[in-house]
Design a protein around this motif. Structure first.
Motif, mmCIF file in Angstrom:
data_model
loop_
_atom_site.group_PDB
_atom_site.id
_atom_site.type_symbol
_atom_site.label_atom_id
_atom_site.label_comp_id
_atom_site.label_asym_id
_atom_site.label_seq_id
_atom_site.Cartn_x
_atom_site.Cartn_y
_atom_site.Cartn_z
ATOM 1 N N ASN A 360 -0.133 6.652 -17.240
ATOM 2 C CA ASN A 360 -1.034 5.670 -17.829
ATOM 3 C C ASN A 360 -1.538 4.700 -16.771
ATOM 4 N N PHE A 361 -2.844 4.593 -16.650
ATOM 5 C CA PHE A 361 -3.434 3.655 -15.702
ATOM 6 C C PHE A 361 -3.691 2.349 -16.425
ATOM 7 N N SER A 362 -2.932 1.332 -16.050
ATOM 8 C CA SER A 362 -3.126 0.062 -16.746
ATOM 9 C C SER A 362 -3.319 -1.059 -15.728
ATOM 10 N N LEU A 363 -4.296 -1.883 -16.001
ATOM 11 C CA LEU A 363 -4.617 -2.984 -15.085
ATOM 12 C C LEU A 363 -3.417 -3.904 -14.898
ATOM 13 N N ASN A 364 -2.727 -4.161 -15.995
ATOM 14 C CA ASN A 364 -1.583 -5.060 -15.936
ATOM 15 C C ASN A 364 -0.507 -4.521 -14.991
ATOM 16 N N ASN A 365 -0.228 -3.234 -15.138
ATOM 17 C CA ASN A 365 0.771 -2.586 -14.312
ATOM 18 C C ASN A 365 0.327 -2.538 -12.842
ATOM 19 N N PHE A 366 -0.967 -2.300 -12.669
ATOM 20 C CA PHE A 366 -1.539 -2.281 -11.319
ATOM 21 C C PHE A 366 -1.267 -3.628 -10.636
ATOM 22 N N ILE A 367 -1.549 -4.688 -11.357
ATOM 23 C CA ILE A 367 -1.402 -6.021 -10.762
ATOM 24 C C ILE A 367 0.068 -6.339 -10.484
ATOM 25 N N ASN A 368 0.948 -5.909 -11.389
ATOM 26 C CA ASN A 368 2.374 -6.144 -11.155
ATOM 27 C C ASN A 368 2.854 -5.441 -9.898
ATOM 28 N N ARG A 369 2.454 -4.174 -9.753
ATOM 29 C CA ARG A 369 2.881 -3.443 -8.542
ATOM 30 C C ARG A 369 2.279 -4.071 -7.290
ATOM 31 N N TYR A 370 1.023 -4.442 -7.421
ATOM 32 C CA TYR A 370 0.335 -5.049 -6.273
ATOM 33 C C TYR A 370 1.114 -6.287 -5.821
ATOM 34 N N ASN A 371 1.393 -7.172 -6.773
ATOM 35 C CA ASN A 371 2.058 -8.433 -6.390
ATOM 36 C C ASN A 371 3.470 -8.199 -5.896
ATOM 37 N N SER A 372 4.230 -7.352 -6.631
ATOM 38 C CA SER A 372 5.649 -7.261 -6.261
ATOM 39 C C SER A 372 5.845 -6.449 -4.988
ATOM 40 N N VAL A 373 5.109 -5.351 -4.822
ATOM 41 C CA VAL A 373 5.373 -4.495 -3.660
ATOM 42 C C VAL A 373 4.485 -4.848 -2.482
ATOM 43 N N LEU A 374 3.177 -4.835 -2.723
ATOM 44 C CA LEU A 374 2.275 -4.980 -1.578
ATOM 45 C C LEU A 374 2.235 -6.431 -1.082
ATOM 46 N N ALA A 375 2.105 -7.376 -1.999
ATOM 47 C CA ALA A 375 2.008 -8.770 -1.557
ATOM 48 C C ALA A 375 3.383 -9.339 -1.197
ATOM 49 N N ASN A 376 4.317 -9.335 -2.158
ATOM 50 C CA ASN A 376 5.577 -10.060 -1.945
ATOM 51 C C ASN A 376 6.544 -9.334 -1.029
ATOM 52 N N SER A 377 6.547 -8.025 -1.053
ATOM 53 C CA SER A 377 7.573 -7.318 -0.303
ATOM 54 C C SER A 377 7.060 -6.861 1.068
ATOM 55 N N TYR A 378 6.140 -5.894 1.085
ATOM 56 C CA TYR A 378 5.685 -5.362 2.382
ATOM 57 C C TYR A 378 4.794 -6.368 3.137
ATOM 58 N N GLY A 379 3.786 -6.891 2.436
ATOM 59 C CA GLY A 379 2.843 -7.808 3.095
ATOM 60 C C GLY A 379 3.575 -9.023 3.644
ATOM 61 N N ASN A 380 4.467 -9.543 2.843
ATOM 62 C CA ASN A 380 5.197 -10.736 3.248
ATOM 63 C C ASN A 380 6.122 -10.448 4.437
ATOM 64 N N LEU A 381 6.756 -9.287 4.432
ATOM 65 C CA LEU A 381 7.628 -8.911 5.550
ATOM 66 C C LEU A 381 6.830 -8.900 6.860
ATOM 67 N N CYS A 382 5.708 -8.195 6.842
ATOM 68 C CA CYS A 382 4.908 -8.096 8.068
ATOM 69 C C CYS A 382 4.467 -9.478 8.505
ATOM 70 N N VAL A 441 11.548 -1.235 3.124
ATOM 71 C CA VAL A 441 11.016 -2.604 3.219
ATOM 72 C C VAL A 441 12.055 -3.598 2.680
ATOM 73 N N THR A 442 12.672 -3.221 1.568
ATOM 74 C CA THR A 442 13.695 -4.107 0.993
ATOM 75 C C THR A 442 14.839 -4.316 1.992
ATOM 76 N N LEU A 443 15.273 -3.229 2.641
ATOM 77 C CA LEU A 443 16.343 -3.348 3.638
ATOM 78 C C LEU A 443 15.933 -4.298 4.758
ATOM 79 N N SER A 444 14.681 -4.224 5.149
ATOM 80 C CA SER A 444 14.209 -5.074 6.243
ATOM 81 C C SER A 444 14.205 -6.537 5.827
ATOM 82 N N ASN A 445 13.746 -6.786 4.602
ATOM 83 C CA ASN A 445 13.775 -8.177 4.123
ATOM 84 C C ASN A 445 15.210 -8.688 4.023
ATOM 85 N N GLN A 446 16.120 -7.805 3.581
ATOM 86 C CA GLN A 446 17.536 -8.217 3.462
ATOM 87 C C GLN A 446 18.136 -8.510 4.838
#
Ligand code: ME8
Length: 537
Positions: A360-382, A441-446
């Motif tokens: 299921n392609f859902s905008l809400n889910n898209f935004i959640n993944r974007y924020n949690s993985v790309l912005a907060n986890s990987y983007g923030n690490l770099c 990425v999680t290991l790196s942040n830890q």
């Protein structure tokens, strides 16, 4: 390499990207030919079309990264009654109509950052030549005869069905059907039952996944009818050689696009062509029968070996429902790219849908993944590591000479994640490939949170630098592994540490950094209806 004095071992910070038989062991040479289906031009491209194209692009980039020489094609399927119909409804001639929509598919490619080598249109001269040559070969080899067709025709899916195949008065593909009688040419498909079954047995990987292979085998075991391969009730198609009252059946026309792209008929000996031997056709599950049954039969009939594999995937629903103009839930990939960047869309498409399953392609889910993985986890690490080096190490950092047990553990764990991640490529489990990289990425942040370089700044500058270098080396490894999916962001990260994502090189002993721009700005989730992602009709 850093020398660990206490344990007396060397740790290699980098994972060297190599042509690795282990990962793509079924590809026999260094050349690969990757194709998307060619899309019908009766409607604008949507998120489902973008999916197959992005999957192929990620696979192509991955293979290139592993040292393969890739040919990657996509394009548009422009003939047939359905398209003639759609043009007439808009009072356009078919040429004008197909030119306009084909251009929309073509324009979407740079928006999605697709690295295709060819874009084929079935209305092109080079293709018409291929189809004529192919038809003549089928005829010369005795596989075509003139007959009369009576049956139920599904216009939407351009296919005939037997009465007993209909479901609730509709075709098994869900389209409305009309009873038609027409003189037409037939292909002797019935002559290929045994040959096909033998071929599947000798090539157990030919149809991916195995469940679809089983469906095709049981379909053939029920008996194959000859296939009608020309139409005379409309004219928008490639004329049959020497009988222009007929046009070539759109699926025979469409499937041969793959040969056109590979230089046929000039390059007639496809069996000796290394790209052809390693051809992977990526398709949605609904067109497996055309690719895994008709296509190999056509090819066998002209003496060309079938492709290496038909790789089929499942279907996207949009917000829980089948995408349809009337429901107004057709999501526009170009709008996603404009609002969130092509990397974010590519990431979501691969991460969300387990390959092969429906999702299921859902905008809400898209935004959640974007924020949690790309912005907060990987983007923030770099961002936090590179900015820190820039700010507190005067942009420059050196490889450590001594590593602690914590460092070695961390480096080994990240390596293990990347190796496990790559192990999923062989089975097209792109969601797991990304999941494993998310773990890295999680290991790196830890590791950073445990080592606290911001505190070390006041107590042990050398150790702070070592921690930063070790983390940076793993950011580089993870980023290169992510490159096929998020090429724009990966390049930004690599550039900011003076490296090239695509070059197989180690991080040097001294690295000079530039603070990168924020890779994935966090999205405000207060009112997501403000994001206009739906296609206008
Ligand atoms: O079938 N979810 O073209 P087509 C996932 N011209 N993938 C989807 C999708 C969805 N909701 N909707 C479309 C044709 N696709 C023929 C192909 S090839 C020789 C001829 C993708 O425009 C998926 O790859 O109907 C599917 O197979 C393809 O688009 C169908 O595109």
């Amino acid at each position: 390499m850093g020398l660990n004095i206490s344990l007396g071992i060397f740790i290699n910070h980098d994972i060297l990207w190599i042509y690795d038989k282990h990962i793509l062991d079924f590809i026999m040479s260094k050349k690969i030919f990757i194709t998307t289906p060619i899309y019908y031009v009766n409607a604008k491209p949507h998120i489902g079309h973008a999916y197959t194209t992005v999957v192929c692009d990620v696979y192509a980039r991955f293979c290139r990264m592993m040292g393969y020489d890739v040919k990657f094609s996509t394009g548009t399927d422009e003939h047939g009654k359905k398209i003639e119909h759609s043009a007439t409804k808009l009072n356009q001639n078919p040429e004008e109509f197909v030119n306009n929509i084909s251009q929309l598919f073509k324009d979407l490619l740079p928006i999605l950052n697709i690295s295709n080598d060819d874009f084929i249109r079935t209305t092109e001269e080079r293709h018409i030549k291929t189809v004529h040559h192919f038809w003549n070969k089928l005829q010369d080899n005795g596989y075509i005869y003139l007959g009369e067709y009576k049956g139920w025709y599904d216009i939407r899916n351009e296919a005939y069905f037997e009465e007993n195949e209909l479901i609730d008065g509709k075709s098994p593909l869900g389209g409305e059907v009309t009873y038609m009688v027409e003189p037409c040419y037939f292909f002797k498909l019935s002559a290929f039952e045994d040959k096909l079954l033998k071929f599947y047995e000798e090539n157990p990987d030919f149809i991916f996944p195995i469940s679809r292979r089983n469906e095709i085998i049981s379909f053939i075991k029920q008996g194959l009818q000859d296939l009608s391969i020309s139409r005379s009730t409309f004219s928008w198609g490639i004329p049959v050689p020497n009988d222009p009252k007929h046009v070539v059946y759109v699926w025979l026309d469409a499937l041969t696009n793959y040969l056109t792209v590979n230089g046929y008929p000039e390059n007639e000996n496809q069996n000796n062509d290394e790209y052809w031997q390693n051809t992977l056709h990526f398709v949605g599950k609904e067109i497996v029968r055309f690719h895994a049954l008709y296509w190999p039969a056509f090819l066998m009939a002209v003496g060309i070996k079938p492709p290496k594999q038909i790789v089929s995937h499942g279907w996207w629903l949009s917000e829980g429902e089948k995408m349809s103009k009337s429901l107004g839930n057709v999501q526009d990939p170009a709008k996603y790219c404009k609002l969130f960047g092509s990397d974010a869309l590519r990431y979501y498409l691969l991460r969300e849908l387990p390959f092969g399953a429906d999702g299921n392609f859902s905008l809400n889910n898209f935004i959640n993944r974007y924020n949690s993985v790309l912005a907060n986890s990987y983007g923030n690490l770099c961002n936090r590591v590179i900015s820190f080096i820039s700010k507190y190490c005067n942009n420059t950092i050196n490889k450590p000479l001594v590593e602690t047990g914590d460092d070695i553990n961390f480096i080994e764990q990240v390596k293990a994640c990347i190796n496990e991640s790559f192990d999923n490529i062989r089975s097209y489990a792109f969601h797991k490939y990304l999941e494993k990289l998310e773990n890295a990425v999680t290991l790196s942040n830890q590791y950073l949170d445990n080592q606290k370089p911001w505190l070390l700044r006041n107590s042990d500058i050398k150790r702070m630098e070592d921690v930063l270098y070790i983390t940076l080396a793993q950011i580089y490894n993870i980023t290169r592994a992510l490159y096929p999916v998020i090429p724009i962001s990966a390049k930004k990260v690599c550039n900011s540490i003076g490296m090239d994502c695509n070059v197989n090189s180690e991080l040097p002993n001294t690295v000079t950094v530039r603070t990168p721009e924020v890779l994935f700005p966090r999205l405000d989730t207060n009112d997501i209806s403000k994001f206009d992602v739906y296609a206008s009709n």
